[in-house]
Design a protein around this motif. Structure first.
Motif, PDB file in Angstrom:
ATOM      1  N   ILE A 192       4.156   4.125 -15.189  1.00  0.00           N
ATOM      2  CA  ILE A 192       3.563   4.395 -16.498  1.00  0.00           C
ATOM      3  C   ILE A 192       4.198   5.620 -17.139  1.00  0.00           C
ATOM      4  N   GLN A 193       4.535   6.628 -16.359  1.00  0.00           N
ATOM      5  CA  GLN A 193       5.255   7.777 -16.913  1.00  0.00           C
ATOM      6  C   GLN A 193       6.547   7.330 -17.591  1.00  0.00           C
ATOM      7  N   ALA A 194       7.275   6.442 -16.927  1.00  0.00           N
ATOM      8  CA  ALA A 194       8.541   5.960 -17.492  1.00  0.00           C
ATOM      9  C   ALA A 194       8.305   5.188 -18.791  1.00  0.00           C
ATOM     10  N   SER A 195       7.213   4.437 -18.861  1.00  0.00           N
ATOM     11  CA  SER A 195       6.927   3.681 -20.077  1.00  0.00           C
ATOM     12  C   SER A 195       6.592   4.624 -21.228  1.00  0.00           C
ATOM     13  N   TYR A 196       5.874   5.702 -20.938  1.00  0.00           N
ATOM     14  CA  TYR A 196       5.581   6.703 -21.965  1.00  0.00           C
ATOM     15  C   TYR A 196       6.876   7.331 -22.476  1.00  0.00           C
ATOM     16  N   GLN A 197       7.756   7.628 -21.552  1.00  0.00           N
ATOM     17  CA  GLN A 197       9.018   8.253 -21.933  1.00  0.00           C
ATOM     18  C   GLN A 197       9.853   7.315 -22.803  1.00  0.00           C
ATOM     19  N   ARG A 198       9.893   6.035 -22.435  1.00  0.00           N
ATOM     20  CA  ARG A 198      10.647   5.073 -23.237  1.00  0.00           C
ATOM     21  C   ARG A 198      10.099   5.001 -24.660  1.00  0.00           C
ATOM     22  N   ALA A 199       8.783   4.964 -24.771  1.00  0.00           N
ATOM     23  CA  ALA A 199       8.163   4.860 -26.093  1.00  0.00           C
ATOM     24  C   ALA A 199       8.428   6.112 -26.925  1.00  0.00           C
ATOM     25  N   LEU A 200       8.311   7.276 -26.301  1.00  0.00           N
ATOM     26  CA  LEU A 200       8.544   8.525 -27.032  1.00  0.00           C
ATOM     27  C   LEU A 200      10.006   8.635 -27.472  1.00  0.00           C
ATOM     28  N   GLU A 201      10.917   8.234 -26.599  1.00  0.00           N
ATOM     29  CA  GLU A 201      12.338   8.289 -26.948  1.00  0.00           C
ATOM     30  C   GLU A 201      12.674   7.317 -28.076  1.00  0.00           C
ATOM     31  N   SER A 202      11.858   6.271 -28.234  1.00  0.00           N
ATOM     32  CA  SER A 202      12.067   5.311 -29.321  1.00  0.00           C
ATOM     33  C   SER A 202      11.419   5.766 -30.623  1.00  0.00           C
ATOM     34  N   GLY A 203      10.779   6.945 -30.589  1.00  0.00           N
ATOM     35  CA  GLY A 203      10.199   7.498 -31.801  1.00  0.00           C
ATOM     36  C   GLY A 203       8.746   7.165 -32.042  1.00  0.00           C
ATOM     37  N   ARG A 248     -22.297  -9.982 -18.243  1.00  0.00           N
ATOM     38  CA  ARG A 248     -23.399  -9.778 -17.298  1.00  0.00           C
ATOM     39  C   ARG A 248     -24.400 -10.924 -17.358  1.00  0.00           C
ATOM     40  N   SER A 249     -24.706 -11.376 -18.562  1.00  0.00           N
ATOM     41  CA  SER A 249     -25.680 -12.462 -18.701  1.00  0.00           C
ATOM     42  C   SER A 249     -25.173 -13.753 -18.069  1.00  0.00           C
ATOM     43  N   GLU A 250     -23.844 -13.880 -17.991  1.00  0.00           N
ATOM     44  CA  GLU A 250     -23.229 -15.081 -17.418  1.00  0.00           C
ATOM     45  C   GLU A 250     -22.831 -14.886 -15.964  1.00  0.00           C
ATOM     46  N   GLY A 251     -23.082 -13.681 -15.421  1.00  0.00           N
ATOM     47  CA  GLY A 251     -22.730 -13.404 -14.034  1.00  0.00           C
ATOM     48  C   GLY A 251     -21.237 -13.343 -13.789  1.00  0.00           C
ATOM     49  N   ARG A 252     -20.481 -12.920 -14.828  1.00  0.00           N
ATOM     50  CA  ARG A 252     -19.025 -12.874 -14.703  1.00  0.00           C
ATOM     51  C   ARG A 252     -18.513 -11.442 -14.764  1.00  0.00           C
ATOM     52  N   LYS A 253     -17.266 -11.263 -14.345  1.00  0.00           N
ATOM     53  CA  LYS A 253     -16.633  -9.951 -14.298  1.00  0.00           C
ATOM     54  C   LYS A 253     -15.522  -9.856 -15.337  1.00  0.00           C
ATOM     55  N   ALA A 254     -15.145  -8.622 -15.644  1.00  0.00           N
ATOM     56  CA  ALA A 254     -14.134  -8.368 -16.678  1.00  0.00           C
ATOM     57  C   ALA A 254     -12.779  -8.062 -16.059  1.00  0.00           C
ATOM     58  N   LEU A 255     -11.725  -8.571 -16.682  1.00  0.00           N
ATOM     59  CA  LEU A 255     -10.363  -8.141 -16.372  1.00  0.00           C
ATOM     60  C   LEU A 255      -9.849  -7.375 -17.579  1.00  0.00           C
ATOM     61  N   LEU A 256      -9.352  -6.155 -17.338  1.00  0.00           N
ATOM     62  CA  LEU A 256      -8.886  -5.299 -18.417  1.00  0.00           C
ATOM     63  C   LEU A 256      -7.441  -4.884 -18.152  1.00  0.00           C
ATOM     64  N   PRO A 257      -6.480  -5.475 -18.855  1.00  0.00           N
ATOM     65  CA  PRO A 257      -5.091  -5.023 -18.719  1.00  0.00           C
ATOM     66  C   PRO A 257      -4.890  -3.673 -19.423  1.00  0.00           C
ATOM     67  N   PHE A 258      -3.905  -2.949 -18.936  1.00  0.00           N
ATOM     68  CA  PHE A 258      -3.447  -1.715 -19.591  1.00  0.00           C
ATOM     69  C   PHE A 258      -1.989  -1.909 -19.975  1.00  0.00           C
ATOM     70  N   ILE A 259      -1.652  -1.515 -21.201  1.00  0.00           N
ATOM     71  CA  ILE A 259      -0.254  -1.498 -21.632  1.00  0.00           C
ATOM     72  C   ILE A 259       0.016  -0.198 -22.376  1.00  0.00           C
ATOM     73  N   THR A 260       1.276   0.170 -22.482  1.00  0.00           N
ATOM     74  CA  THR A 260       1.668   1.382 -23.196  1.00  0.00           C
ATOM     75  C   THR A 260       2.072   1.032 -24.619  1.00  0.00           C
ATOM     76  N   ALA A 261       1.489   1.705 -25.582  1.00  0.00           N
ATOM     77  CA  ALA A 261       1.822   1.466 -26.980  1.00  0.00           C
ATOM     78  C   ALA A 261       3.285   1.800 -27.249  1.00  0.00           C
ATOM     79  N   GLY A 262       3.988   0.871 -27.881  1.00  0.00           N
ATOM     80  CA  GLY A 262       5.366   1.135 -28.274  1.00  0.00           C
ATOM     81  C   GLY A 262       6.402   0.905 -27.201  1.00  0.00           C
ATOM     82  N   ASP A 263       6.015   0.307 -26.087  1.00  0.00           N
ATOM     83  CA  ASP A 263       6.976   0.014 -25.024  1.00  0.00           C
ATOM     84  C   ASP A 263       7.151  -1.498 -24.932  1.00  0.00           C
ATOM     85  N   PRO A 264       8.308  -2.031 -25.268  1.00  0.00           N
ATOM     86  CA  PRO A 264       9.500  -1.341 -25.778  1.00  0.00           C
ATOM     87  C   PRO A 264       9.413  -0.996 -27.266  1.00  0.00           C
ATOM     88  N   ASP A 265       8.485  -1.661 -27.987  1.00  0.00           N
ATOM     89  CA  ASP A 265       8.228  -1.306 -29.384  1.00  0.00           C
ATOM     90  C   ASP A 265       6.852  -1.850 -29.747  1.00  0.00           C
TER      91      ASP A 265
END
Length: 269
Positions: A64-75, A12-29
């Motif tokens: 994202i549902q599929a990524s959750y499923q992949r991670a859960l199936e991998s334990g 904010r002090s620099e007048g800039r904006k944020a980019l926030l990626p989302f990833i699924t934990a454990g996909d593929p590991d």
């Protein structure tokens, strides 16, 4: 002040904006998850959301549902995520947040979840299914421990309720761009800019827009009215291509995409 709070204050002090990626934990590991967190820091994103896989995902689209499923199936197990984050703490240069169902947090225990998260290096949690009427206890615990609680506002949330949600949140508010589930979209609602603009006038908590954002054109349009933009499905879809042989190639493709989106957001005035 948490690392996330410091990050938004600096932007904010620099007048800039944020980019926030989302990833699924454990996909593929979890090794790949760790590599991406390192890559994002080198690219210069503001923070990263790490989804905790859950068998009954909240508002998540098929990618994202599929990524959750992949991670859960991998334990996948939550404790493994905490252990991984702690192991690579010295190499992670950006704030990281978990996105977790309240059912997971409640099962672990509210105080224990905060404690384990902070010990691992997470500075907050996004809790998409925590109703504002039920948020008081967790919100207070988070505030007492300088742990950010990020809650969601949707296009159908009444404005008075939006203000209540802002009062029990910290770090940033997650403004859902569309009615529906996550996923890449070509068009976003025309009223979105006015809605986000109104909410930013009601609170000092930064407002970040998510759901459907996947193109530099979205960034150019929404960047001026928001404090940050969240990109999930477009990255998770690329992660789905990863296998033992092409991990470096997929990481390179994701890095190029993230840097393209960063260039767009850094051009926003």
């Amino acid at each position: 002040m948490s690392l996330l709070d410091e990050t938004f204050a600096k932007l904010r002090s620099e007048g800039r904006k944020a980019l926030l990626p989302f990833i699924t934990a454990g996909d593929p590991d979890l090794d790949f998850t760790a590599d991406l967190l390192k890559d994002f820091g080198k690219a210069g994103v503001a923070a990263c959301e790490v989804g905790v896989p859950y068998s009954d995902p909240v508002a998540d689209g098929p990618v994202i549902q599929a990524s959750y499923q992949r991670a859960l199936e991998s334990g996948f197990r939550l404790q493994q995520l905490f252990e991984m984050r702690k192991r690579v703490a010295a190499e992670i240069t950006i704030p990281t947040l978990t996105m977790a169902s309240y059912a997971i947090i409640y099962r672990v225990g509210l105080e224990r979840y905060i404690e384990q998260s902070q010990e691992a290096g997470f500075c907050g949690a996004i809790v998409p299914d925590l109703l504002v009427e039920e948020a008081a206890e967790f919100s207070k615990l988070c505030a007492d421990r300088d742990f950010n609680l990020i809650q969601l506002v949707t296009p159908t949330t009444p404005r008075q309720r939006q203000v209540r949600i802002a009062e029990s949140s910290s770090g940033f508010l997650y403004f859902v761009s569309v009615t529906g589930i996550t996923g890449e979209r070509n068009e976003l609602p025309p009223q979105l800019i006015d809605n986000v603009g109104w909410l930013r006038e009601q609170t000092d908590v930064p407002v970040c827009i998510g759901f459907g954002i996947s193109q530099p054109e979205h960034v150019a349009k929404l960047g001026p009215v928001a404090d940050g933009l969240i990109v999930g499905s477009a990255i998770v879809r690329r992660i789905a291509q990863a296998n033992a042989e092409n991990r470096g190639e997929v990481r390179g493709e994701i890095d190029r995409y993230v840097r393209e989106m960063l260039a767009a957001i850094n051009a926003v005035k």
